[in-house]
Design a protein around this motif. Sequence first.
Motif, PDB file in Angstrom:
ATOM      1  N   VAL A  28      -4.442 -15.114  -6.191  1.00  0.00           N
ATOM      2  CA  VAL A  28      -5.666 -15.736  -6.426  1.00  0.00           C
ATOM      3  C   VAL A  28      -6.626 -15.595  -5.319  1.00  0.00           C
ATOM      4  CG1 VAL A  28      -6.739 -17.788  -6.904  1.00  0.00           C
ATOM      5  CG2 VAL A  28      -4.432 -17.639  -8.060  1.00  0.00           C
ATOM      6  N   GLU A  29      -6.272 -15.718  -4.183  1.00  0.00           N
ATOM      7  CA  GLU A  29      -7.161 -15.392  -3.379  1.00  0.00           C
ATOM      8  C   GLU A  29      -7.486 -13.864  -2.888  1.00  0.00           C
ATOM      9  OE1 GLU A  29      -5.547 -17.350   0.408  1.00  0.00           O
ATOM     10  OE2 GLU A  29      -5.802 -19.240  -0.257  1.00  0.00           O
ATOM     11  N   LYS A  30      -6.409 -13.134  -3.108  1.00  0.00           N
ATOM     12  CA  LYS A  30      -6.594 -11.472  -3.011  1.00  0.00           C
ATOM     13  C   LYS A  30      -7.855 -11.257  -4.147  1.00  0.00           C
ATOM     14  CE  LYS A  30      -4.247  -7.520  -4.071  1.00  0.00           C
ATOM     15  NZ  LYS A  30      -2.727  -6.916  -4.294  1.00  0.00           N
ATOM     16  N   ASP A  31      -7.399 -12.004  -5.427  1.00  0.00           N
ATOM     17  CA  ASP A  31      -8.467 -11.456  -6.663  1.00  0.00           C
ATOM     18  C   ASP A  31      -9.779 -11.983  -6.142  1.00  0.00           C
ATOM     19  OD1 ASP A  31      -8.581 -10.526  -9.256  1.00  0.00           O
ATOM     20  OD2 ASP A  31      -9.104 -12.784  -9.776  1.00  0.00           O
ATOM     21  N   ARG A  32      -9.928 -13.127  -5.582  1.00  0.00           N
ATOM     22  CA  ARG A  32     -11.521 -13.473  -5.152  1.00  0.00           C
ATOM     23  C   ARG A  32     -12.114 -12.362  -4.101  1.00  0.00           C
ATOM     24  NH1 ARG A  32     -10.603 -19.933  -4.158  1.00  0.00           N
ATOM     25  NH2 ARG A  32      -9.526 -20.114  -6.053  1.00  0.00           N
TER      26      ARG A  32
END
Length: 146
Positions: A28-32
């Motif tokens: 999720v953080e990587k996607d953001r």
Amino acid sequence: MALDILNGSGPLRVVKVLANGKRRFDPVEKDRLITAAMKPGVSVARLALAHGVNANQLRNWVKLRRDQQAQGALTVVAERETSAFVPVVAASPIARQSDMPARPSSAGMRLTASLPNGVRLELEDADEQAVSVMIEALGRYNVPAG
């Protein structure tokens, strides 16, 4: 903990470290982070440094995302695209009515073509040469649908 991606609130959360030292990040953080890096005017190198990721790695992630988006767009276009071929209806001799003046002995032919863009072409009382020229001309052009 939600990341403030553009302000660099800290490194990405690592969820796994492999035996060779490679790290796996929270998806999720990587996607953001990737989404933030794709915004116009954002420095990818600064963003990577602020989040503890190699700048080249972040650039690769951005490139992969863009490639996936482009592939998705191509798939959508391919699904909507109609055939570039023009449907051809077999020609048949035209039945003469008695009040029509007689023409030379060659039987006339009728060619009707409905193009994908809604145009309808009709060629009546044509000989074989005219019909073949018409079909050849239609085959040369790519008529956009719609």
